[in-house]
Design an enzyme around this catalytic site. Structure first.
Site, mmCIF file in Angstrom:
data_model
loop_
_atom_site.group_PDB
_atom_site.id
_atom_site.type_symbol
_atom_site.label_atom_id
_atom_site.label_comp_id
_atom_site.label_asym_id
_atom_site.label_seq_id
_atom_site.Cartn_x
_atom_site.Cartn_y
_atom_site.Cartn_z
ATOM 1 C CD GLU A 172 40.146 31.022 34.770
ATOM 2 O OE1 GLU A 172 39.922 31.332 33.577
ATOM 3 O OE2 GLU A 172 40.720 31.797 35.563
ATOM 4 C CD GLU A 283 35.940 32.343 33.137
ATOM 5 O OE1 GLU A 283 36.807 33.186 32.801
ATOM 6 O OE2 GLU A 283 35.836 31.891 34.282
ATOM 7 C CG ASP A 294 34.680 52.368 34.682
ATOM 8 O OD1 ASP A 294 35.893 52.067 34.569
ATOM 9 O OD2 ASP A 294 33.774 51.546 34.461
ATOM 10 C CG ASN A 298 38.769 48.754 30.795
ATOM 11 O OD1 ASN A 298 37.937 48.742 31.707
ATOM 12 N ND2 ASN A 298 38.688 49.588 29.775
#
Length: 393
Positions: A172, A283, A294, A298
């Site tokens: 990137e 991607e 968890d 995120n």
């Protein structure tokens, strides 16, 4: 221009010409796969992957769903791992060797992603490896470090029969590569420096090819379809031209309002403007739930309005539509980012668990979600009755 199709796949596919309007015939190679950089780490952290309750090896599982390419990141010296979990490093050369070996056993093509950093490289961060900081402002010495690193890495992989067919020069790279900590804090595109570094990296690949007699396709990786036109023009206008593939990242959450149709349009425009260059979406990612499993935050939180409410089937449908658009527009393929990054007791730099378990292809019990996202690879390789793949409306 080198053949874009490695010899290992030429024997497996019949290459057909493009039909009118950019529609690609189904006989042409289309790469469908994923970034598996986290798999070794997840397994060391205790993750077991299941299909219908039966433990499955992830490479064989993805092969069974028609995956044919795996991507792996390579960091120069990821010493920050030394303070995490069992102090085992990942995405260094030793770890990448294990991953490539597993991909080759599964008969998959490999894209090796040189981040050219000790840590994550992306549009906001392009830090040179610590080992190169003494020469980061001395262009000729930095070019030599880059050349020797690429050439020696490819040579070592070749000696181990692990040479990838594709490599990315940077990850990137919208703001360049190999920046000092000071230069990384501002948006700088020093094109004389940038072009000199990219061309020296390409020199290393070309020189290795001549010395070894092996073919490698070079990928320039840019984030966001909306940035592709001006960035590729800047590369080529500044003399960076001897590459094979334009690699793109496309995530709805970060690249909206660019839609699936916009991705197809950009691919067509790039191929018209740069004949001989292929376009590969290296991607993408899409969530199947808004829940978390968890303590790690995120990193994707948004879903496309046409694919709601989020669910494993919506994840699959979004990927199917994206892949079909890419293929119908003449694109080379689509790779999913980290479908096996499930939640474990291990830690990242930012928290315990995974930052992407809600976009993996597995549920919170590590069972493959069916129907679900993994099925896109099989669906995009299904031949229609006409033998052609049409663009999505």
């Amino acid at each position: 221009m080198k053949s874009i199709f490695p010899r290992t796949l030429i024997a497996s596919f019949i290459i057909l010409s493009l039909s009118a309007g950019g529609t690609k015939l189904f006989g042409q190679v289309f790469y469908a796969g994923a970034d598996f950089s986290y798999v070794n780490e997840m397994e060391d952290c205790g993750a077991v992957y299941y299909e219908n309750g039966e433990a499955k090896a992830p490479y064989e599982l993805f092969k069974a769903y028609d995956g044919n390419m795996m991507r792996f990141r390579l960091w120069h010296t990821p010493s920050w791992y030394d303070t995490l979990n069992a102090n085992q490093r990942y995405s260094d050369l030793a770890d990448v060797k294990k991953s490539i070996a597993r991909a080759k056993v599964a008969d998959m093509e490999v894209l090796l992603d040189f981040h050219l950093s000790d840590t994550w490289a992306d549009p906001s961060r392009q830090l040179a490896p610590k080992a190169w900081l003494p020469v980061v402002d001395e262009l000729e010495s930095l070019k030599d470090s880059l050349y020797n690193y690429l050439f020696s890495t490819l040579s070592e992989l070749d000696r181990a029969n692990l040479l990838p067919g594709f490599i990315q020069i940077g990850n990137e790279t919208n703001k360049g590569i190999l920046l000092s900590p000071e230069d990384n804090e501002v948006w700088t595109l020093d094109w004389p420096r940038n072009a000199a570094l990219f061309n020296r990296a390409i020199d290393a690949v070309n020189d290795f090819e001549r010395a070894s007699g092996k073919d490698i396709q070079t990928v320039l990786h840019l984030a966001g379809p909306e940035n592709a036109d001006w960035l590729v023009k800047a590369f080529t206008d500044n003399g960076v031209q001897d590459f094979d593939i334009i690699g793109l990242s496309y995530y709805w959450a970060w690249h909206k309002p660019s839609d699936i149709a916009d991705v197809g349009r950009v691919i067509e425009e790039l191929q018209q403007a740069y004949p001989g260059k292929e376009v590969l979406v290296v991607e993408t990612g899409y969530i199947w739930t808004n829940e978390s499993n968890d303590n790690a935050n995120n990193i994707i939180s948004e879903s496309h309005p046409s694919y709601q409410p989020v669910s494993p089937m919506q994840q699959r449908d979004w990927l199917v539509d994206l892949a079909k658009e890419i293929r119908a527009s003449g694109g080379l393929g689509l790779l999913y980012w980290e479908p096996c990054w499930v939640s474990t007791g291990c830690f990242t730099q930012w928290g315990q668990g995974s930052h992407q378990e809600h976009a993996a292809f597995f549920g919170f019990d590590n069972n493959l979600l069916l129907p679900g996202g993994i099925e896109w690879m099989r669906q995009v390789n299904t031949t229609t009755s006409s033998g052609q793949l049409q663009k999505q409306d």
